[in-house]
Design a protein around this motif. Structure first.
Motif, short mmCIF file in Angstrom:
data_model
loop_
_atom_site.label_atom_id
_atom_site.label_comp_id
_atom_site.label_asym_id
_atom_site.label_seq_id
_atom_site.Cartn_x
_atom_site.Cartn_y
_atom_site.Cartn_z
N SER A 1 25.10 40.14 -0.06
CA SER A 1 26.50 40.45 -0.29
C SER A 1 26.56 41.55 -1.33
CB SER A 1 27.24 39.22 -0.79
OG SER A 1 28.53 39.58 -1.24
N ASN A 2 27.46 42.50 -1.16
CA ASN A 2 27.56 43.60 -2.11
C ASN A 2 28.19 43.18 -3.43
OD1 ASN A 2 27.28 46.44 -2.77
ND2 ASN A 2 29.51 46.55 -2.63
N ALA A 3 28.87 42.03 -3.48
CA ALA A 3 29.61 41.62 -4.67
C ALA A 3 28.77 40.74 -5.59
CB ALA A 3 30.87 40.87 -4.27
N CYS A 4 28.52 41.24 -6.80
CA CYS A 4 27.84 40.45 -7.83
C CYS A 4 28.65 39.18 -8.08
CB CYS A 4 27.73 41.28 -9.11
SG CYS A 4 27.10 40.38 -10.53
N THR A 5 27.98 38.07 -8.27
CA THR A 5 28.68 36.80 -8.48
C THR A 5 29.27 36.68 -9.89
OG1 THR A 5 26.59 35.72 -9.04
CG2 THR A 5 27.35 35.57 -6.75
N HIS A 6 28.95 37.60 -10.79
CA HIS A 6 29.54 37.55 -12.12
C HIS A 6 30.95 38.12 -12.13
CE1 HIS A 6 30.29 39.64 -16.07
NE2 HIS A 6 30.28 38.36 -16.41
N GLY A 56 11.40 47.40 -7.74
CA GLY A 56 10.62 46.45 -6.95
C GLY A 56 11.54 45.61 -6.09
N HIS A 57 11.48 44.28 -6.27
CA HIS A 57 12.32 43.35 -5.50
C HIS A 57 13.55 42.91 -6.30
CE1 HIS A 57 8.54 42.85 -3.18
NE2 HIS A 57 9.41 42.84 -2.19
N GLU A 58 13.96 43.72 -7.27
CA GLU A 58 15.06 43.33 -8.15
C GLU A 58 16.15 44.40 -8.13
OE1 GLU A 58 15.08 43.36 -12.88
OE2 GLU A 58 13.90 41.69 -12.06
N VAL A 59 17.42 43.95 -8.09
CA VAL A 59 18.55 44.87 -8.21
C VAL A 59 19.35 44.43 -9.43
CG1 VAL A 59 20.05 43.55 -6.61
CG2 VAL A 59 20.50 45.98 -7.06
N THR A 60 19.80 45.43 -10.21
CA THR A 60 20.60 45.19 -11.40
C THR A 60 22.02 45.66 -11.14
OG1 THR A 60 18.67 45.50 -12.83
CG2 THR A 60 20.83 45.68 -13.87
N CYS A 61 22.98 44.78 -11.35
CA CYS A 61 24.38 45.13 -11.15
C CYS A 61 24.76 46.25 -12.12
CB CYS A 61 25.27 43.91 -11.37
SG CYS A 61 27.02 44.29 -11.16
N PRO A 62 25.42 47.30 -11.61
CA PRO A 62 25.76 48.42 -12.49
C PRO A 62 26.87 48.12 -13.49
CG PRO A 62 26.71 48.77 -10.32
CD PRO A 62 25.85 47.53 -10.23
N TRP A 63 27.61 47.05 -13.31
CA TRP A 63 28.72 46.75 -14.21
C TRP A 63 28.31 46.03 -15.48
CZ3 TRP A 63 33.48 45.01 -10.84
CH2 TRP A 63 33.92 46.09 -10.09
N GLY A 75 24.95 44.24 -15.75
CA GLY A 75 23.51 44.05 -15.88
C GLY A 75 22.92 42.78 -15.30
N ALA A 76 23.70 42.00 -14.56
CA ALA A 76 23.12 40.81 -13.91
C ALA A 76 22.01 41.27 -12.96
CB ALA A 76 24.18 40.03 -13.15
N LYS A 77 20.97 40.47 -12.84
CA LYS A 77 19.83 40.83 -12.00
C LYS A 77 19.65 39.79 -10.89
CE LYS A 77 17.39 43.00 -15.85
NZ LYS A 77 17.58 44.37 -15.47
N VAL A 92 19.51 34.55 -8.74
CA VAL A 92 19.76 35.19 -10.03
C VAL A 92 18.46 35.28 -10.82
CG1 VAL A 92 20.97 35.00 -12.22
CG2 VAL A 92 22.10 34.29 -10.12
N LEU A 93 18.20 36.46 -11.38
CA LEU A 93 17.02 36.66 -12.23
C LEU A 93 17.41 36.91 -13.68
CD1 LEU A 93 14.93 38.99 -9.88
CD2 LEU A 93 14.69 36.52 -10.21
N GLY A 94 18.70 37.21 -13.92
CA GLY A 94 19.14 37.46 -15.29
C GLY A 94 20.65 37.43 -15.40
N PRO A 95 21.16 36.94 -16.55
CA PRO A 95 22.59 36.83 -16.79
C PRO A 95 23.23 38.22 -16.90
CG PRO A 95 21.37 36.31 -18.78
CD PRO A 95 20.37 36.54 -17.69
N PRO A 96 24.56 38.28 -16.84
CA PRO A 96 25.50 37.18 -17.02
C PRO A 96 25.82 36.37 -15.76
CG PRO A 96 26.71 39.23 -16.96
CD PRO A 96 25.24 39.58 -16.88
N ALA A 97 25.31 36.70 -14.62
CA ALA A 97 25.56 35.90 -13.41
C ALA A 97 24.74 34.61 -13.47
CB ALA A 97 25.19 36.68 -12.16
#
Length: 102
Positions: free
Chosen positions: A41-46, A58-65, A67-69, A77-82
């Motif tokens: 889904s294109n929408a970050c859950t945060h 690699g296999h990780e995407v960071t939200c541009p708004w 920084g959730a990973k 989820v690999l990193g907050p704030p999500a």
């Protein structure tokens, strides 16, 4: 039951890149990681940031708004704030066509 819909061709998305596609009203981030294709889904859950515009490593995407990973392969989820995973869609490649199950 989900059906596979062609969303792009393999030559249209270079390794390490992402493309936003819309299928049946759903905005989907389509990733190429070393020649393997994944869809989230294109929408970050945060805060619903656009993951298709995020930084890929690699296999990780960071939200541009904020920084959730997320893991591109699973949506986990690999990193907050999500704290919640994003929806992952099944992908298959048929010939040179990339298809997503929706």
């Amino acid at each position: 039951m989900a059906e596979f819909v062609k969303v792009a061709s393999t030559g249209e998305i270079a390794p390490g890149q992402c493309r936003l596609v819309t299928v049946n009203g759903a905005d989907i981030a389509l990733f190429n990681v070393d020649g393997n294709f994944f869809a989230l889904s294109n929408a970050c859950t945060h805060d619903e940031g656009p993951l298709a515009e995020g930084e890929i490593a690699g296999h990780e995407v960071t939200c541009p708004w904020h920084g959730a990973k997320f893991d591109i392969r699973t949506g986990e989820v690999l990193g907050p704030p999500a704290y919640d995973a994003v929806v992952r869609y099944d992908v298959r490649v048929t010939g040179g066509d990339i298809e997503v199950a929706v």
